[in-house]
Design a protein around this motif. Structure first.
Motif, PDB file in Angstrom:
ATOM      1  N   ALA A   1       0.547   2.863  12.157  1.00 40.90           N
ATOM      2  CA  ALA A   1       2.073   2.385  12.043  1.00 40.90           C
ATOM      3  C   ALA A   1       2.031   1.179  11.166  1.00 40.90           C
ATOM      4  O   ALA A   1       1.047   0.490  11.216  1.00 40.90           O
ATOM      5  N   ARG A   2       3.249   1.051  10.603  1.00 43.39           N
ATOM      6  CA  ARG A   2       3.535  -0.311   9.810  1.00 43.39           C
ATOM      7  C   ARG A   2       4.321  -1.147  10.715  1.00 43.39           C
ATOM      8  O   ARG A   2       5.496  -0.849  11.324  1.00 43.39           O
TER       9      ARG A   2
ATOM     10  N   VAL B   1      -3.007  -0.477  15.483  1.00 45.26           N
ATOM     11  CA  VAL B   1      -2.881   0.451  14.543  1.00 45.26           C
ATOM     12  C   VAL B   1      -3.873   1.022  13.844  1.00 45.26           C
ATOM     13  O   VAL B   1      -3.786   2.149  13.089  1.00 45.26           O
ATOM     14  N   GLY B   2      -5.070   0.383  13.787  1.00 47.12           N
ATOM     15  CA  GLY B   2      -5.923   0.711  13.260  1.00 47.12           C
ATOM     16  C   GLY B   2      -5.977   0.725  11.493  1.00 47.12           C
ATOM     17  O   GLY B   2      -5.100   0.329  10.977  1.00 47.12           O
ATOM     18  N   PRO B   3      -7.210   1.231  10.970  1.00 49.46           N
ATOM     19  CA  PRO B   3      -7.245   0.714   9.473  1.00 49.46           C
ATOM     20  C   PRO B   3      -6.262   1.463   8.589  1.00 49.46           C
ATOM     21  O   PRO B   3      -5.948   1.273   7.623  1.00 49.46           O
ATOM     22  N   LYS B   4      -5.741   2.587   9.259  1.00 49.42           N
ATOM     23  CA  LYS B   4      -4.627   3.249   8.382  1.00 49.42           C
ATOM     24  C   LYS B   4      -3.605   2.764   8.662  1.00 49.42           C
ATOM     25  O   LYS B   4      -2.213   3.094   8.117  1.00 49.42           O
ATOM     26  N   GLY B   5      -3.007   1.889   9.452  1.00 47.00           N
ATOM     27  CA  GLY B   5      -1.872   1.037   9.787  1.00 47.00           C
ATOM     28  C   GLY B   5      -1.907  -0.363   9.110  1.00 47.00           C
ATOM     29  O   GLY B   5      -2.779  -0.706   8.348  1.00 47.00           O
ATOM     30  N   LYS B   6      -0.655  -0.995   9.040  1.00 47.91           N
ATOM     31  CA  LYS B   6      -0.732  -2.296   8.566  1.00 47.91           C
ATOM     32  C   LYS B   6       0.240  -3.102   9.467  1.00 47.91           C
ATOM     33  O   LYS B   6       1.043  -2.839   9.958  1.00 47.91           O
ATOM     34  N   VAL B   7      -0.009  -4.442   9.365  1.00 48.97           N
ATOM     35  CA  VAL B   7       0.618  -5.320  10.316  1.00 48.97           C
ATOM     36  C   VAL B   7       1.378  -6.493   9.139  1.00 48.97           C
ATOM     37  O   VAL B   7       0.224  -7.249   8.478  1.00 48.97           O
TER      38      VAL B   7
ATOM     39  N   LEU C   1       9.322   0.391   7.589  1.00 49.88           N
ATOM     40  CA  LEU C   1       8.483   0.102   8.891  1.00 49.88           C
ATOM     41  C   LEU C   1       8.494   1.169  10.197  1.00 49.88           C
ATOM     42  O   LEU C   1       9.652   1.767  10.330  1.00 49.88           O
ATOM     43  N   ASP C   2       7.568   1.236  10.719  1.00 48.64           N
ATOM     44  CA  ASP C   2       7.545   2.048  12.219  1.00 48.64           C
ATOM     45  C   ASP C   2       7.878   0.996  13.257  1.00 48.64           C
ATOM     46  O   ASP C   2       8.520   1.623  14.515  1.00 48.64           O
TER      47      ASP C   2
ATOM     48  N   PHE D   1      17.345  -3.093  10.557  1.00 45.59           N
ATOM     49  CA  PHE D   1      17.865  -1.639  10.992  1.00 45.59           C
ATOM     50  C   PHE D   1      17.276  -0.703   9.742  1.00 45.59           C
ATOM     51  O   PHE D   1      16.996   0.240   9.579  1.00 45.59           O
ATOM     52  N   ALA D   2      18.030  -1.422   8.451  1.00 43.50           N
ATOM     53  CA  ALA D   2      17.561  -0.796   6.950  1.00 43.50           C
ATOM     54  C   ALA D   2      16.094  -0.370   6.846  1.00 43.50           C
ATOM     55  O   ALA D   2      15.484   0.439   6.124  1.00 43.50           O
ATOM     56  N   ALA D   3      15.321  -1.532   7.225  1.00 44.51           N
ATOM     57  CA  ALA D   3      13.960  -1.524   6.958  1.00 44.51           C
ATOM     58  C   ALA D   3      13.090  -0.474   7.941  1.00 44.51           C
ATOM     59  O   ALA D   3      11.944  -0.392   7.470  1.00 44.51           O
ATOM     60  N   LEU D   4      13.553  -0.224   8.996  1.00 43.34           N
ATOM     61  CA  LEU D   4      12.973   0.676   9.861  1.00 43.34           C
ATOM     62  C   LEU D   4      13.192   1.856   9.587  1.00 43.34           C
ATOM     63  O   LEU D   4      14.263   2.640   9.299  1.00 43.34           O
TER      64      LEU D   4
END
Length: 243
Positions: A54-55, A74-80, A124-125, A158-161
């Protein structure tokens, strides 16, 4: 039980199993680990509906307590994306903590700016507010923290998700009916019903509360930094989903 409810229950079960490894794995600063008992991060993450890859945006991230845990989650494929006000980064200890955290977690990006002014990542997730949603109603000349237009900010959120994206809001229960800006300034709390109303106006659907951080003995009229209450406040944990 609906099919969606069954799916969410199954996901929560899987996340519960994974959470302790995320929290107890080595490498976190001792000062952060000491906060785990009161914050219950394994249970918080297990109920978050945030999945691997997840982002996630972590808003007003402090010294990165949850940014690091979310990065592991979220792991290496995710982003914070950790959002931090400019004035907070003036503290050498905070700046050093972020330098070290980013070295430990390659999937963390620091965005410096107050929530209402900082660039908001897209697609974003999830968005995560740990004891910080009330800060959308706070302002301070002393701490160089500007006033936020809450409805405009939530419209941007809301728009970013992505559709189906989740917003996690954990905050200190405040006095019901008290003006939100006055309460944020005086005690750094918020009326929980205000949060629900804000998110509903923005278009989010309430996806349940999790009672794991609720506590007895709290006085909602007191400042959350009061030594007798710090770390022991009664906190709500709400989940919202973008339809």
């Amino acid at each position: 039980m609906t099919m969606r409810a069954v799916m969410l229950a199954g996901l929560a079960t899987l996340l519960v199993a994974a959470a302790p490894d995320v929290v107890s794995a080595p490498g976190r600063p001792e000062a952060m680990v000491k906060l785990d008992e009161g914050r219950k991060p394994a249970a918080v993450l297990a109920q978050s509906l945030i999945g691997s890859g997840a982002r996630v945006m972590d808003v007003m991230a402090g010294q990165g307590y949850y940014s690091e845990l979310l990065a592991r989650w979220v792991g290496p494929k995710g982003k914070v994306f950790a959002v931090e006000p400019v004035s907070y980064m003036d503290d050498p200890k905070t700046a050093a903590a972020w330098d070290a955290l980013k070295k430990r977690n390659a999937n963390v990006e620091l965005i410096v700016g107050a929530p209402g002014e900082a660039a908001m990542p897209d697609k974003l997730d999830a968005a995560f507010y740990h004891l910080t949603y009330h800060d959308l109603y706070w302002q301070s000349e002393k701490f160089k923290y500007p006033r936020t237009d809450v409805d405009a900010y939530n419209a941007r959120l809301f728009a970013a998700l992505k559709p189906g994206g989740v917003v996690i809001i954990i905050d200190h229960y405040g006095v019901p009916g008290m003006d939100s800006r006055a309460q944020a300034d005086k005690t750094h709390r918020i009326d929980a019903d205000v949060v629900k109303a804000d998110m509903a106006r923005a278009g989010f659907r309430f996806a349940g509360s999790v009672p794991i951080l609720e506590m007895t003995g709290d006085d909602p009229t007191k400042l959350v930094f009061d030594p007798s209450l710090r770390g022991k406040t009664n906190r709500f944990y709400y989940r919202f989903v973008k339809p």
